[in-house]
Write a protein that holds these residues in place. Structure first.
Motif, PDB file in Angstrom:
ATOM      1  N   SER A  54       0.928  -1.203  -0.532  1.00 45.69           N
ATOM      2  CA  SER A  54       0.003  -0.146   0.055  1.00 45.69           C
ATOM      3  C   SER A  54       0.712   1.373   0.061  1.00 45.69           C
ATOM      4  O   SER A  54       1.653   1.179   0.737  1.00 45.69           O
ATOM      5  CB  SER A  54      -1.012  -0.335   1.328  1.00 45.69           C
ATOM      6  N   TYR A  55       0.305   2.146  -0.420  1.00 49.81           N
ATOM      7  CA  TYR A  55       0.870   3.872  -0.550  1.00 49.81           C
ATOM      8  C   TYR A  55      -0.144   4.693  -0.226  1.00 49.81           C
ATOM      9  O   TYR A  55      -0.974   4.309  -0.666  1.00 49.81           O
ATOM     10  CB  TYR A  55       1.665   3.899  -1.868  1.00 49.81           C
ATOM     11  N   THR A  56      -0.222   5.935  -0.048  1.00 44.29           N
ATOM     12  CA  THR A  56      -0.578   6.706  -0.937  1.00 44.29           C
ATOM     13  C   THR A  56       0.312   7.624  -1.305  1.00 44.29           C
ATOM     14  O   THR A  56       1.555   7.728  -2.750  1.00 44.29           O
ATOM     15  CB  THR A  56       0.108   7.900   1.115  1.00 44.29           C
ATOM     16  N   TYR A  57      -1.286   7.955  -3.197  1.00 36.14           N
ATOM     17  CA  TYR A  57      -0.718   8.420  -3.699  1.00 36.14           C
ATOM     18  C   TYR A  57      -1.702   9.510  -4.170  1.00 36.14           C
ATOM     19  O   TYR A  57      -3.079   8.544  -4.047  1.00 36.14           O
ATOM     20  CB  TYR A  57      -0.281   7.341  -4.930  1.00 36.14           C
ATOM     21  N   LYS A  58      -1.175  10.543  -3.900  1.00 40.95           N
ATOM     22  CA  LYS A  58      -2.430  11.522  -4.384  1.00 40.95           C
ATOM     23  C   LYS A  58      -3.565  12.120  -3.765  1.00 40.95           C
ATOM     24  O   LYS A  58      -4.752  11.868  -4.678  1.00 40.95           O
ATOM     25  CB  LYS A  58      -3.589  11.649  -6.165  1.00 40.95           C
ATOM     26  N   ASN A  59      -3.200  12.078  -2.300  1.00 47.11           N
ATOM     27  CA  ASN A  59      -4.042  11.746  -1.541  1.00 47.11           C
ATOM     28  C   ASN A  59      -5.407  10.797  -1.338  1.00 47.11           C
ATOM     29  O   ASN A  59      -6.313  10.990  -0.450  1.00 47.11           O
ATOM     30  CB  ASN A  59      -4.184  13.127  -0.999  1.00 47.11           C
ATOM     31  N   PHE A 102       4.501   7.858  -9.872  1.00 46.28           N
ATOM     32  CA  PHE A 102       3.809   7.245  -9.431  1.00 46.28           C
ATOM     33  C   PHE A 102       5.104   6.948  -8.055  1.00 46.28           C
ATOM     34  O   PHE A 102       5.208   7.452  -7.071  1.00 46.28           O
ATOM     35  CB  PHE A 102       3.428   5.887  -9.742  1.00 46.28           C
ATOM     36  N   PHE A 103       6.274   6.179  -8.465  1.00 50.88           N
ATOM     37  CA  PHE A 103       7.459   6.396  -7.794  1.00 50.88           C
ATOM     38  C   PHE A 103       8.234   7.178  -7.354  1.00 50.88           C
ATOM     39  O   PHE A 103       8.919   7.183  -6.166  1.00 50.88           O
ATOM     40  CB  PHE A 103       8.557   4.530  -8.398  1.00 50.88           C
ATOM     41  N   THR A 105       6.721  10.312  -6.035  1.00 52.86           N
ATOM     42  CA  THR A 105       5.698  11.334  -5.105  1.00 52.86           C
ATOM     43  C   THR A 105       4.817   9.799  -4.132  1.00 52.86           C
ATOM     44  O   THR A 105       4.361  10.623  -3.795  1.00 52.86           O
ATOM     45  CB  THR A 105       4.829  11.462  -6.765  1.00 52.86           C
ATOM     46  N   ALA A 106       4.643   8.862  -4.558  1.00 53.84           N
ATOM     47  CA  ALA A 106       4.123   8.128  -3.706  1.00 53.84           C
ATOM     48  C   ALA A 106       4.722   7.668  -2.427  1.00 53.84           C
ATOM     49  O   ALA A 106       5.693   7.767  -2.040  1.00 53.84           O
ATOM     50  CB  ALA A 106       3.212   6.269  -4.159  1.00 53.84           C
ATOM     51  N   THR A 107       3.848   8.140  -1.385  1.00 58.07           N
ATOM     52  CA  THR A 107       4.677   8.221   0.459  1.00 58.07           C
ATOM     53  C   THR A 107       3.855   6.948   1.180  1.00 58.07           C
ATOM     54  O   THR A 107       3.227   6.167   0.078  1.00 58.07           O
ATOM     55  CB  THR A 107       4.434   9.575   0.749  1.00 58.07           C
ATOM     56  N   ASP A 108       4.185   6.504   1.853  1.00 59.68           N
ATOM     57  CA  ASP A 108       3.169   5.545   3.139  1.00 59.68           C
ATOM     58  C   ASP A 108       3.600   4.037   2.850  1.00 59.68           C
ATOM     59  O   ASP A 108       2.765   3.944   2.788  1.00 59.68           O
ATOM     60  CB  ASP A 108       2.527   5.861   3.243  1.00 59.68           C
ATOM     61  N   LYS A 109       5.608   4.274   2.130  1.00 54.11           N
ATOM     62  CA  LYS A 109       4.893   2.181   1.573  1.00 54.11           C
ATOM     63  C   LYS A 109       4.907   1.727   3.055  1.00 54.11           C
ATOM     64  O   LYS A 109       5.333   1.722   3.939  1.00 54.11           O
ATOM     65  CB  LYS A 109       6.068   2.023   0.915  1.00 54.11           C
ATOM     66  N   LYS A 110       4.059   0.498   2.488  1.00 52.69           N
ATOM     67  CA  LYS A 110       3.553  -0.751   3.729  1.00 52.69           C
ATOM     68  C   LYS A 110       3.581  -1.960   2.679  1.00 52.69           C
ATOM     69  O   LYS A 110       2.588  -1.754   1.947  1.00 52.69           O
ATOM     70  CB  LYS A 110       2.469  -0.567   4.782  1.00 52.69           C
ATOM     71  N   VAL A 111       4.357  -2.857   3.024  1.00 52.45           N
ATOM     72  CA  VAL A 111       3.963  -4.517   2.371  1.00 52.45           C
ATOM     73  C   VAL A 111       3.228  -5.028   3.317  1.00 52.45           C
ATOM     74  O   VAL A 111       3.087  -5.214   4.424  1.00 52.45           O
ATOM     75  CB  VAL A 111       5.752  -4.991   2.627  1.00 52.45           C
ATOM     76  N   LEU A 112       1.963  -5.061   2.935  1.00 52.39           N
ATOM     77  CA  LEU A 112       0.598  -5.704   3.126  1.00 52.39           C
ATOM     78  C   LEU A 112       0.600  -7.464   3.646  1.00 52.39           C
ATOM     79  O   LEU A 112       0.610  -7.628   4.262  1.00 52.39           O
ATOM     80  CB  LEU A 112      -0.769  -5.434   3.051  1.00 52.39           C
ATOM     81  N   TRP A 113       1.823  -8.017   2.461  1.00 56.38           N
ATOM     82  CA  TRP A 113       1.639  -9.761   2.093  1.00 56.38           C
ATOM     83  C   TRP A 113       3.127 -10.032   1.217  1.00 56.38           C
ATOM     84  O   TRP A 113       2.726  -9.109  -0.070  1.00 56.38           O
ATOM     85  CB  TRP A 113      -0.025 -10.256   1.373  1.00 56.38           C
ATOM     86  N   LYS A 114       3.290 -10.984   1.396  1.00 55.13           N
ATOM     87  CA  LYS A 114       4.590 -11.221   0.356  1.00 55.13           C
ATOM     88  C   LYS A 114       4.314 -13.300   0.792  1.00 55.13           C
ATOM     89  O   LYS A 114       4.547 -12.917   1.813  1.00 55.13           O
ATOM     90  CB  LYS A 114       5.890 -10.406   0.443  1.00 55.13           C
ATOM     91  N   ASN A 115       4.466 -13.243  -0.097  1.00 50.00           N
ATOM     92  CA  ASN A 115       4.944 -15.162  -0.282  1.00 50.00           C
ATOM     93  C   ASN A 115       6.603 -15.279  -0.303  1.00 50.00           C
ATOM     94  O   ASN A 115       6.647 -16.259  -0.534  1.00 50.00           O
ATOM     95  CB  ASN A 115       4.747 -15.934  -1.642  1.00 50.00           C
ATOM     96  N   PHE A 116       7.343 -14.376   0.370  1.00 47.22           N
ATOM     97  CA  PHE A 116       9.040 -14.522   0.440  1.00 47.22           C
ATOM     98  C   PHE A 116       9.675 -13.708   1.765  1.00 47.22           C
ATOM     99  O   PHE A 116       9.303 -13.111   1.697  1.00 47.22           O
ATOM    100  CB  PHE A 116       9.050 -14.334  -0.885  1.00 47.22           C
ATOM    101  N   ASP A 117      11.003 -14.248   1.817  1.00 46.40           N
ATOM    102  CA  ASP A 117      11.680 -13.595   2.783  1.00 46.40           C
ATOM    103  C   ASP A 117      12.634 -13.080   1.928  1.00 46.40           C
ATOM    104  O   ASP A 117      12.971 -13.414   0.818  1.00 46.40           O
ATOM    105  CB  ASP A 117      12.523 -14.653   3.498  1.00 46.40           C
ATOM    106  N   GLU A 118      13.486 -11.669   2.063  1.00 46.81           N
ATOM    107  CA  GLU A 118      14.081 -11.128   1.363  1.00 46.81           C
ATOM    108  C   GLU A 118      15.788 -11.354   2.063  1.00 46.81           C
ATOM    109  O   GLU A 118      16.098 -11.812   3.371  1.00 46.81           O
ATOM    110  CB  GLU A 118      14.321  -9.836   1.561  1.00 46.81           C
TER     111      GLU A 118
END
Length: 118
Positions: A54-59, A102-103, A105-118
Motif C-alpha cells: 500500500s502507498y499514499t498517492y495523490k492523497n 508514481f514511484f 511521489t508515492a509515500t507511506d509504503k507498507k508491505v501488506l502481504w508477500k510470500n517470500f523472505d528477502e
C-alpha cells in the motif's frame, strides 16, 4: 452472591478489551479482490515471488499488486480502495507505465502481504 459479583467483574473486564483502530486493520481482511489475488498466487503450480504493497498517492490509499516481484516481463497493477485500476507497470514490449510520477511521489509504503523472505 460472591460468584455473581465475580462473573459481573469478569464480564466488565472482557467488554473493555481494546478494539482495533482503523489504522491497525489490514485491508486484505476486508477486500475480497486482494484475497483472490493471494489465492491465485498460492494456487499457481509455478512458484513466484508476489506481494501487495500500500502507498499514499495523490492523497488516497492505493494498492500495488505485484504478481511476480522483480520479474521484468510481469505487469504490476495499481488499484484504489474500490478496486478501480489506476495504473500498470512493467512488461517487456512495450514497457507499460501509465503513472510515470508514481514511484517519485508515492509515500507511506507498507508491505501488506508477500510470500517470500528477502
Amino acid at each position: 452472591m460472591k460468584l455473581f459479583y465475580q462473573c459481573l467483574l469478569f464480564l466488565c473486564l472482557i467488554s473493555c478489551a481494546p478494539k482495533k483502530e482503523a489504522s491497525q486493520v489490514n485491508p486484505i481482511e476486508n477486500k475480497v479482490w486482494m484475497q483472490d489475488f493471494i489465492k491465485q498466487i498460492k494456487d499457481n503450480p509455478f512458484p513466484v515471488k508476489a506481494m501487495i504493497v500500500s502507498y499514499t498517492y495523490k492523497n488516497e490509499t492505493v494498492y500495488l499488486l505485484d504478481p511476480c516481484y522483480q520479474c521484468p516481463d510481469a505487469i504490476s497493477t495499481l488499484y484504489n480502495a474500490k478496486h478501480d485500476k489506476l495504473c500498470t507497470f512493467g512488461g517487456m514490449m512495450p514497457n507499460t507505465n501509465n503513472c510515470p510520477d508514481f514511484f517519485d511521489t508515492a509515500t507511506d509504503k507498507k508491505v501488506l502481504w508477500k510470500n517470500f523472505d528477502e
